[in-house]
Motif scaffolding. Structure first.
Motif, PDB file in Angstrom:
ATOM      1  N   HIS A   1      10.060   7.845 -14.372  1.00 46.06           N
ATOM      2  CA  HIS A   1      11.373   7.270 -14.045  1.00 46.06           C
ATOM      3  C   HIS A   1      11.417   6.712 -12.625  1.00 46.06           C
ATOM      4  O   HIS A   1      11.923   5.597 -12.402  1.00 46.06           O
ATOM      5  N   GLU A   2      10.913   7.487 -11.644  1.00 43.52           N
ATOM      6  CA  GLU A   2      10.970   7.025 -10.247  1.00 43.52           C
ATOM      7  C   GLU A   2      10.109   5.781 -10.040  1.00 43.52           C
ATOM      8  O   GLU A   2      10.512   4.855  -9.328  1.00 43.52           O
ATOM      9  N   ASP A   3       8.945   5.771 -10.654  1.00 46.43           N
ATOM     10  CA  ASP A   3       8.084   4.591 -10.538  1.00 46.43           C
ATOM     11  C   ASP A   3       8.776   3.349 -11.084  1.00 46.43           C
ATOM     12  O   ASP A   3       8.766   2.280 -10.462  1.00 46.43           O
ATOM     13  N   LEU A   4       9.371   3.483 -12.266  1.00 46.99           N
ATOM     14  CA  LEU A   4      10.030   2.340 -12.891  1.00 46.99           C
ATOM     15  C   LEU A   4      11.184   1.842 -12.024  1.00 46.99           C
ATOM     16  O   LEU A   4      11.380   0.625 -11.872  1.00 46.99           O
ATOM     17  N   ALA A   5      11.923   2.762 -11.426  1.00 49.71           N
ATOM     18  CA  ALA A   5      13.040   2.375 -10.563  1.00 49.71           C
ATOM     19  C   ALA A   5      12.545   1.575  -9.361  1.00 49.71           C
ATOM     20  O   ALA A   5      13.148   0.555  -8.978  1.00 49.71           O
ATOM     21  N   GLU A   6      11.429   2.022  -8.775  1.00 48.23           N
ATOM     22  CA  GLU A   6      10.892   1.305  -7.617  1.00 48.23           C
ATOM     23  C   GLU A   6      10.311  -0.056  -8.014  1.00 48.23           C
ATOM     24  O   GLU A   6      10.406  -1.024  -7.264  1.00 48.23           O
ATOM     25  N   LEU A   7       9.693  -0.110  -9.179  1.00 48.14           N
ATOM     26  CA  LEU A   7       9.170  -1.393  -9.655  1.00 48.14           C
ATOM     27  C   LEU A   7      10.302  -2.384  -9.892  1.00 48.14           C
ATOM     28  O   LEU A   7      10.193  -3.574  -9.570  1.00 48.14           O
TER      29      LEU A   7
ATOM     30  N   ALA B   1      -6.339  -5.232 -20.584  1.00 44.87           N
ATOM     31  CA  ALA B   1      -7.628  -5.245 -19.888  1.00 44.87           C
ATOM     32  C   ALA B   1      -7.435  -5.041 -18.390  1.00 44.87           C
ATOM     33  O   ALA B   1      -8.244  -4.363 -17.734  1.00 44.87           O
ATOM     34  N   ALA B   2      -6.364  -5.603 -17.843  1.00 41.38           N
ATOM     35  CA  ALA B   2      -6.097  -5.455 -16.415  1.00 41.38           C
ATOM     36  C   ALA B   2      -5.872  -3.995 -16.036  1.00 41.38           C
ATOM     37  O   ALA B   2      -6.355  -3.521 -15.003  1.00 41.38           O
ATOM     38  N   VAL B   3      -5.141  -3.273 -16.876  1.00 41.05           N
ATOM     39  CA  VAL B   3      -4.879  -1.853 -16.601  1.00 41.05           C
ATOM     40  C   VAL B   3      -6.188  -1.061 -16.566  1.00 41.05           C
ATOM     41  O   VAL B   3      -6.439  -0.292 -15.628  1.00 41.05           O
ATOM     42  N   TYR B   4      -7.035  -1.259 -17.543  1.00 40.01           N
ATOM     43  CA  TYR B   4      -8.271  -0.483 -17.594  1.00 40.01           C
ATOM     44  C   TYR B   4      -9.272  -0.940 -16.544  1.00 40.01           C
ATOM     45  O   TYR B   4     -10.076  -0.133 -16.054  1.00 40.01           O
ATOM     46  N   THR B   5      -9.204  -2.195 -16.151  1.00 35.24           N
ATOM     47  CA  THR B   5     -10.011  -2.646 -15.017  1.00 35.24           C
ATOM     48  C   THR B   5      -9.602  -1.892 -13.762  1.00 35.24           C
ATOM     49  O   THR B   5     -10.452  -1.474 -12.969  1.00 35.24           O
ATOM     50  N   GLY B   6      -8.297  -1.712 -13.581  1.00 34.07           N
ATOM     51  CA  GLY B   6      -7.812  -0.940 -12.434  1.00 34.07           C
ATOM     52  C   GLY B   6      -8.264   0.504 -12.466  1.00 34.07           C
ATOM     53  O   GLY B   6      -8.574   1.099 -11.426  1.00 34.07           O
ATOM     54  N   VAL B   7      -8.315   1.100 -13.658  1.00 33.44           N
ATOM     55  CA  VAL B   7      -8.798   2.485 -13.789  1.00 33.44           C
ATOM     56  C   VAL B   7     -10.257   2.565 -13.352  1.00 33.44           C
ATOM     57  O   VAL B   7     -10.646   3.459 -12.581  1.00 33.44           O
TER      58      VAL B   7
ATOM     59  N   GLY C   1       0.791  -1.220   0.000  1.00 32.03           N
ATOM     60  CA  GLY C   1       0.000   0.000   0.000  1.00 32.03           C
ATOM     61  C   GLY C   1       0.824   1.271   0.000  1.00 32.03           C
ATOM     62  O   GLY C   1       0.501   2.236  -0.708  1.00 32.03           O
ATOM     63  N   GLU C   2       1.902   1.293   0.772  1.00 31.95           N
ATOM     64  CA  GLU C   2       2.720   2.513   0.840  1.00 31.95           C
ATOM     65  C   GLU C   2       3.405   2.801  -0.497  1.00 31.95           C
ATOM     66  O   GLU C   2       3.620   3.961  -0.866  1.00 31.95           O
ATOM     67  N   LEU C   3       3.767   1.749  -1.230  1.00 31.96           N
ATOM     68  CA  LEU C   3       4.362   1.923  -2.552  1.00 31.96           C
ATOM     69  C   LEU C   3       3.334   2.522  -3.512  1.00 31.96           C
ATOM     70  O   LEU C   3       3.641   3.463  -4.268  1.00 31.96           O
ATOM     71  N   LEU C   4       2.105   2.016  -3.464  1.00 32.68           N
ATOM     72  CA  LEU C   4       1.047   2.544  -4.335  1.00 32.68           C
ATOM     73  C   LEU C   4       0.769   4.006  -4.038  1.00 32.68           C
ATOM     74  O   LEU C   4       0.499   4.799  -4.954  1.00 32.68           O
ATOM     75  N   GLU C   5       0.807   4.373  -2.776  1.00 29.63           N
ATOM     76  CA  GLU C   5       0.555   5.774  -2.429  1.00 29.63           C
ATOM     77  C   GLU C   5       1.628   6.686  -2.998  1.00 29.63           C
ATOM     78  O   GLU C   5       1.337   7.807  -3.430  1.00 29.63           O
ATOM     79  N   ARG C   6       2.868   6.244  -3.015  1.00 22.69           N
ATOM     80  CA  ARG C   6       3.928   7.048  -3.629  1.00 22.69           C
ATOM     81  C   ARG C   6       3.674   7.184  -5.133  1.00 22.69           C
ATOM     82  O   ARG C   6       3.856   8.260  -5.709  1.00 22.69           O
ATOM     83  N   PHE C   7       3.266   6.098  -5.756  1.00 26.20           N
ATOM     84  CA  PHE C   7       2.952   6.155  -7.183  1.00 26.20           C
ATOM     85  C   PHE C   7       1.801   7.138  -7.437  1.00 26.20           C
ATOM     86  O   PHE C   7       1.848   7.921  -8.389  1.00 26.20           O
TER      87      PHE C   7
ATOM     88  N   ALA D   1      -3.423   3.112  -8.919  1.00 24.09           N
ATOM     89  CA  ALA D   1      -2.608   4.223  -8.422  1.00 24.09           C
ATOM     90  C   ALA D   1      -2.012   5.052  -9.546  1.00 24.09           C
ATOM     91  O   ALA D   1      -1.998   6.283  -9.479  1.00 24.09           O
ATOM     92  N   ALA D   2      -1.513   4.392 -10.583  1.00 19.32           N
ATOM     93  CA  ALA D   2      -0.787   5.097 -11.651  1.00 19.32           C
ATOM     94  C   ALA D   2      -1.056   4.411 -12.985  1.00 19.32           C
ATOM     95  O   ALA D   2      -0.252   3.584 -13.437  1.00 19.32           O
ATOM     96  N   PRO D   3      -2.171   4.741 -13.641  1.00 17.75           N
ATOM     97  CA  PRO D   3      -2.521   4.062 -14.896  1.00 17.75           C
ATOM     98  C   PRO D   3      -1.453   4.175 -15.974  1.00 17.75           C
ATOM     99  O   PRO D   3      -1.186   3.196 -16.677  1.00 17.75           O
ATOM    100  N   ALA D   4      -0.848   5.339 -16.134  1.00 17.09           N
ATOM    101  CA  ALA D   4       0.144   5.509 -17.198  1.00 17.09           C
ATOM    102  C   ALA D   4       1.398   4.700 -16.916  1.00 17.09           C
ATOM    103  O   ALA D   4       2.021   4.160 -17.841  1.00 17.09           O
TER     104      ALA D   4
END
Length: 383
Positions: free
Chosen positions: A30-36, A241-247, A9-15, A70-73
């Protein structure tokens, strides 16, 4: 591993906090990709014996759905890496090790991108406007333009294809180039309505050479039953489909919170008590409740190698259309019940409204999907 373990959860909140800034600045994540990367997210599909997480498509789709809340893009961008690694995984599960090296390199930190889409090419994987010229040693030089190349600022490996018309029968040739390969240009042209942090720029190939050991498939022009085609469609459509389901999931969550927060001056009660508002929220929830099991079922059937025969492609494109159209409708309903604040720049629902529109443009589009389903159920149109 569960999606919650992979993406705490804390990672998603940063995203989520960064998503607004990426969108406003039209800046890559860039920061998101580094954390992933640090979380091991880019090696989801790699077997544990190679240092990966050893997950299948169902688990990866669940993780992508969670990330997109948290971060669709960011989720859309990393989708392209997961498509290639997912393809390698599915092929290996079916006895084809030709792309095992993709999984090994993903574990080593390489980032894979998808250089397939071309403007005006509605044949998608079954033909190409890009020229693949044989070099005599098994390598091919590619010349053409690829659009919507997500991860443009960050990829280190780009999967591409083009058409070799030098023989009696033209062939579609699939290969990979690296960031260091000469002969390509990435345009700085990703100034879009939404999904801005994906930075899916145009890539111009000008004789970029894929070496012989990275040319991994040659297929005839036109539809065919090669396992590679199935694997690409399965991973691309399901993870998309998973991404847009999350949106849609996130939009519904925001709408519920907003109607509880807003108060009617006429009644003095929260809008959660208004019958019209309640109907809209319930309608959105009903739509999403039908999407979650469809996403899980299709991904699970791919993992378990269920034989749906001629109905496999209709199931995959049907899932993509259901997810993108449902999410678009749910975001619209969420905005309608959440008030005029959503119209202001920086509002999360307003951003989701722009992001979700990108679903219209991903293959398979609405027309192509309906044609696929009609052909499966009714047979092809007679000449």
């Amino acid at each position: 591993m569960t999606p919650e373990e992979i993406l705490p959860g804390e990672l998603l909140e940063r995203f989520r906090e960064r998503a607004r800034g990426y969108d406003e600045r039209n800046e890559f994540c860039h920061e998101d990709l580094a954390e992933l990367k640090e979380q091991g997210y880019l090696r989801l599909f790699a077997p544990k014996s190679d240092g990966g997480l050893g997950l299948g498509l169902e688990a990866a789709a669940a993780a992508q759905r969670r990330l997109a809340t948290a971060a669709p893009a960011t989720a859309l961008a990393v989708n392209m890496h997961l498509v290639w690694t997912g393809v390698a995984h599915l092929l290996m599960e079916r006895g084809d090790d030709s792309l095992h090296w993709v999984l090994q390199e993903a574990v080593a930190g390489e980032v894979f991108a998808f250089g397939i889409s071309e403007a005006g090419n509605d044949s998608v994987l079954f033909d190409s406007n890009t020229v693949a010229a044989p070099q005599g040693d098994g390598s091919y030089a590619y010349t053409g333009t690829k659009i919507f190349t997500s991860l443009s600022p960050a990829w280190t490996r780009l999967g591409i294809f083009g058409k070799d018309s030098t023989g009696l029968d033209p062939e579609l040739v699939f290969g990979f180039i690296t960031r260091e390969t000469p002969g390509y240009t990435i345009k700085d042209d990703w100034n879009t309505l939404g999904m801005r942090a994906s930075q899916s720029c145009t890539t111009v190939l000008e004789g970029a050479v894929s070496p012989a050991d990275r040319v991994f498939r040659k297929l005839p022009v036109g539809p065919n039953a090669d396992p590679l085609i199935f694997a690409i469609f399965a991973c691309f459509e399901t993870l998309l489909a998973a991404v847009y389901t999350g949106v849609g999931e996130r939009a519904l969550e925001i709408a519920v919170a907003q109607v509880h927060r807003r108060t009617s001056k006429k009644t003095g009660k929260s809008y959660a008590q208004d019958p019209d508002i309640r109907w809209r929220v319930a309608d959105a929830a009903l739509a999403m409740d039908g999407l979650y099991p469809q996403l899980a079922a299709v991904a699970r059937d791919v993992d378990q190698q269920v034989d749906h025969g001629r109905l496999w492609f209709p199931k995959m494109v049907g899932l993509k259309i259901r997810a993108t159209e449902t999410a678009r409708d749910v975001v619209d309903k969420a905005i309608r019940v959440s008030g005029g604040g959503t119209y202001f720049a920086g509002n999360e629902l307003g951003r989701l409204y722009r992001d979700v529109l990108a679903g219209i443009f991903h293959p398979s589009d609405d027309e192509s999907a309906h044609n696929t389903v009609a052909n499966a159920w009714l047979g092809p149109v007679e000449p």
